[in-house]
Motif scaffolding. Structure first.
Motif, PDB file in Angstrom:
ATOM      1  N   ASN A 118      10.660 -22.450 -16.897  1.00 26.48           N
ATOM      2  CA  ASN A 118      10.778 -21.072 -17.369  1.00 26.48           C
ATOM      3  C   ASN A 118      11.078 -20.103 -16.233  1.00 26.48           C
ATOM      4  N   SER A 119      11.338 -20.631 -15.048  1.00 29.05           N
ATOM      5  CA  SER A 119      11.683 -19.778 -13.914  1.00 29.05           C
ATOM      6  C   SER A 119      13.194 -19.739 -13.747  1.00 29.05           C
ATOM      7  N   SER A 120      13.678 -18.711 -13.095  1.00 23.99           N
ATOM      8  CA  SER A 120      15.102 -18.573 -12.831  1.00 23.99           C
ATOM      9  C   SER A 120      15.285 -17.883 -11.491  1.00 23.99           C
ATOM     10  N   THR A 121      16.488 -18.004 -10.964  1.00 19.59           N
ATOM     11  CA  THR A 121      16.832 -17.336  -9.716  1.00 19.59           C
ATOM     12  C   THR A 121      17.668 -16.106 -10.034  1.00 19.59           C
ATOM     13  N   ILE A 122      17.266 -14.967  -9.488  1.00 19.74           N
ATOM     14  CA  ILE A 122      17.995 -13.715  -9.678  1.00 19.74           C
ATOM     15  C   ILE A 122      18.744 -13.424  -8.382  1.00 19.74           C
ATOM     16  N   ILE A 123      20.056 -13.275  -8.487  1.00 17.46           N
ATOM     17  CA  ILE A 123      20.883 -13.018  -7.308  1.00 17.46           C
ATOM     18  C   ILE A 123      21.557 -11.666  -7.494  1.00 17.46           C
ATOM     19  N   ASN A 124      21.276 -10.749  -6.598  1.00 20.47           N
ATOM     20  CA  ASN A 124      21.856  -9.417  -6.649  1.00 20.47           C
ATOM     21  C   ASN A 124      22.957  -9.291  -5.600  1.00 20.47           C
ATOM     22  N   TYR A 125      24.124  -8.824  -6.033  1.00 20.36           N
ATOM     23  CA  TYR A 125      25.275  -8.667  -5.164  1.00 20.36           C
ATOM     24  C   TYR A 125      25.637  -7.186  -5.055  1.00 20.36           C
ATOM     25  N   THR A 126      26.029  -6.758  -3.854  1.00 18.74           N
ATOM     26  CA  THR A 126      26.547  -5.413  -3.641  1.00 18.74           C
ATOM     27  C   THR A 126      27.919  -5.531  -2.992  1.00 18.74           C
ATOM     28  N   PHE A 127      28.905  -4.799  -3.528  1.00 19.71           N
ATOM     29  CA  PHE A 127      30.276  -4.862  -3.042  1.00 19.71           C
ATOM     30  C   PHE A 127      30.715  -3.494  -2.537  1.00 19.71           C
ATOM     31  N   ASP A 128      31.705  -3.514  -1.625  1.00 17.80           N
ATOM     32  CA  ASP A 128      32.290  -2.246  -1.205  1.00 17.80           C
ATOM     33  C   ASP A 128      33.413  -1.870  -2.171  1.00 17.80           C
ATOM     34  N   ASP A 129      34.149  -0.805  -1.849  1.00 12.88           N
ATOM     35  CA  ASP A 129      35.192  -0.328  -2.758  1.00 12.88           C
ATOM     36  C   ASP A 129      36.359  -1.303  -2.883  1.00 12.88           C
ATOM     37  N   ASN A 130      36.476  -2.248  -1.944  1.00 13.25           N
ATOM     38  CA  ASN A 130      37.510  -3.278  -2.016  1.00 13.25           C
ATOM     39  C   ASN A 130      36.974  -4.566  -2.652  1.00 13.25           C
ATOM     40  N   TRP A 131      35.782  -4.489  -3.194  1.00 13.39           N
ATOM     41  CA  TRP A 131      35.105  -5.630  -3.802  1.00 13.39           C
ATOM     42  C   TRP A 131      34.898  -6.785  -2.830  1.00 13.39           C
ATOM     43  N   LEU A 132      34.600  -6.407  -1.577  1.00  9.45           N
ATOM     44  CA  LEU A 132      34.132  -7.377  -0.596  1.00  9.45           C
ATOM     45  C   LEU A 132      32.614  -7.355  -0.610  1.00  9.45           C
ATOM     46  N   LEU A 133      32.001  -8.520  -0.594  1.00 12.84           N
ATOM     47  CA  LEU A 133      30.549  -8.633  -0.667  1.00 12.84           C
ATOM     48  C   LEU A 133      29.913  -8.102   0.612  1.00 12.84           C
ATOM     49  N   THR A 134      29.035  -7.111   0.482  1.00 15.10           N
ATOM     50  CA  THR A 134      28.368  -6.539   1.648  1.00 15.10           C
ATOM     51  C   THR A 134      26.895  -6.947   1.729  1.00 15.10           C
ATOM     52  N   GLU A 135      26.284  -7.295   0.587  1.00 15.42           N
ATOM     53  CA  GLU A 135      24.874  -7.710   0.610  1.00 15.42           C
ATOM     54  C   GLU A 135      24.577  -8.617  -0.576  1.00 15.42           C
ATOM     55  N   LYS A 136      23.763  -9.621  -0.312  1.00 10.18           N
ATOM     56  CA  LYS A 136      23.323 -10.530  -1.372  1.00 10.18           C
ATOM     57  C   LYS A 136      21.843 -10.829  -1.169  1.00 10.18           C
ATOM     58  N   THR A 137      21.053 -10.686  -2.231  1.00 12.68           N
ATOM     59  CA  THR A 137      19.634 -11.029  -2.167  1.00 12.68           C
ATOM     60  C   THR A 137      19.306 -11.997  -3.292  1.00 12.68           C
ATOM     61  N   THR A 138      18.422 -12.930  -3.000  1.00 15.09           N
ATOM     62  CA  THR A 138      17.968 -13.871  -4.022  1.00 15.09           C
ATOM     63  C   THR A 138      16.475 -13.685  -4.245  1.00 15.09           C
ATOM     64  N   SER A 139      16.081 -13.767  -5.503  1.00 15.77           N
ATOM     65  CA  SER A 139      14.670 -13.645  -5.870  1.00 15.77           C
ATOM     66  C   SER A 139      14.338 -14.728  -6.880  1.00 15.77           C
ATOM     67  N   LEU A 140      13.099 -15.172  -6.855  1.00 11.46           N
ATOM     68  CA  LEU A 140      12.619 -16.144  -7.831  1.00 11.46           C
ATOM     69  C   LEU A 140      11.887 -15.394  -8.932  1.00 11.46           C
ATOM     70  N   SER A 141      12.375 -15.534 -10.158  1.00 14.19           N
ATOM     71  CA  SER A 141      11.737 -14.890 -11.307  1.00 14.19           C
ATOM     72  C   SER A 141      10.824 -15.911 -11.975  1.00 14.19           C
ATOM     73  N   ILE A 142       9.512 -15.672 -11.897  1.00 15.15           N
ATOM     74  CA  ILE A 142       8.551 -16.661 -12.373  1.00 15.15           C
ATOM     75  C   ILE A 142       7.309 -15.970 -12.915  1.00 15.15           C
ATOM     76  N   ASP A 143       6.661 -16.614 -13.867  1.00 19.00           N
ATOM     77  CA  ASP A 143       5.415 -16.102 -14.455  1.00 19.00           C
ATOM     78  C   ASP A 143       4.253 -16.556 -13.581  1.00 19.00           C
ATOM     79  N   ILE A 144       3.889 -15.718 -12.615  1.00 18.85           N
ATOM     80  CA  ILE A 144       2.841 -16.088 -11.660  1.00 18.85           C
ATOM     81  C   ILE A 144       1.462 -16.080 -12.316  1.00 18.85           C
ATOM     82  N   ASP A 145       1.193 -15.070 -13.131  1.00 14.56           N
ATOM     83  CA  ASP A 145      -0.153 -14.883 -13.688  1.00 14.56           C
ATOM     84  C   ASP A 145      -0.305 -15.493 -15.081  1.00 14.56           C
ATOM     85  N   TRP A 146       0.706 -16.223 -15.533  1.00 21.49           N
ATOM     86  CA  TRP A 146       0.662 -16.842 -16.858  1.00 21.49           C
ATOM     87  C   TRP A 146       0.437 -15.802 -17.960  1.00 21.49           C
ATOM     88  N   ASP A 147       1.044 -14.622 -17.747  1.00 19.06           N
ATOM     89  CA  ASP A 147       0.921 -13.574 -18.752  1.00 19.06           C
ATOM     90  C   ASP A 147       2.222 -13.393 -19.530  1.00 19.06           C
TER      91      ASP A 147
END
Length: 280
Positions: A118-147
């Motif tokens: 039930n977990s997934s990886t969230i990847i956020n991308y930021t591009f400049d005006d020429n659509w060149l990738l300037t930043e990428k972050t990865t996060s783990l989306s998970i139910d830590i507290d079982w809520d």
């Protein structure tokens, strides 16, 4: 379509003989609009003399579909390659959403066509005006507290800069040192890339340097030079003619243009002319 790269082969010198040997290979496929939609990555095993899948993050092979703005909408990720063919079952599936110059990919792992957790990886991308990738972050989306409410835990972050030709000039990778929802980014590596170009804008030299804290400066890690070999794609306007001034000028010459348009080569007054109305 002409001019599209379908394969990139990397060879490296043998440590003893110095002879170039296979190292890595990438193969590319394109959709009917000329967009690169298939990428396959391989590594060569010198002990078995065979190519194997070369995954980095479940991406030994990727198949991409695009939205109406020619941006990725879905990506299917494959890892399983048996030496002859790829598995039909994908190992991960990513879906993209866009907001201005930002994109979010939600990527889930699969086994035999079924999500494995039930977990997934969230990847956020930021591009400049020429659509060149300037930043990428990865996060783990998970139910830590079982809520039954997933929390996003930042994992890694990449930052990029580019030169005037659109090639990466700086690459930085950070890891979330705290391991919590509020990230504390620690630098893992920093690379600087410098290029030289020919008059056609092709890279003729690429120098990669890595930042060394103990030197407080960059240290050259690799220095590559490139050579380009061009075929001719010149076209002559029709009709055109070539003059033959010796008895053997016609040796090996064919007078068939091959396009069945009713026109062909014709000889008149020592000149052979092509009057075809279509390209052969």
């Amino acid at each position: 379509q002409q001019g599209r790269v379908t394969e990139k082969l990397t060879t490296r010198p043998d440590s003893e003989s110095g002879e170039l040997e296979n190292s890595e290979r990438e193969n590319y496929g394109y959709d009917d609009q000329g967009r690169r939609n298939v990428v396959e990555k391989y590594r060569y095993d010198e002990n078995t003399w065979q190519w194997y899948a070369n995954p980095v993050e479940n991406d030994a092979k990727t198949v991409t579909t695009f939205n109406d703005e020619n941006r990725p909408s879905e990506v299917f990720y494959y890892d399983n390659y048996d030496g002859n063919s790829w598995s039909e079952q994908y190992d991960a599936h990513g879906v993209f959403e866009y907001n201005g110059n930002k994109a979010t990919e939600t990527r889930n792992k699969y086994k035999d066509g079924i999500a494995v957790s039930n977990s997934s990886t969230i990847i956020n991308y930021t591009f400049d005006d020429n659509w060149l990738l300037t930043e990428k972050t990865t996060s783990l989306s998970i139910d830590i507290d079982w809520d039954y409410e997933n929390e996003e835990i930042p994992q890694d972050r990449w930052v990029y800069e580019y030169d005037a030709n659109g090639n990466v000039s700086l690459e930085e990778h950070y890891n979330n040192f705290s391991g919590g929802e509020e990230p504390s980014w620690a630098l893992m590596y920093r690379y600087k890339y410098e290029y030289e170009y020919d008059t056609d804008g092709n890279i003729t030299r690429k120098t990669k340097s890595v930042w060394r804290d103990y030197l407080e400066d960059y240290e050259v890690e690799s220095d590559l030079t490139y050579e380009y070999f061009y075929g001719t794609n010149d076209a002559l306007e029709l009709p055109y003619s070539n003059h033959f001034d010796s008895a053997d000028s016609f040796d090996g010459f064919s007078t068939e243009d091959g396009n069945e348009d009713g026109n062909t080569w014709a000889m008149s007054n020592g000149t052979i002319s092509c009057t075809s109305s279509k390209a052969s």
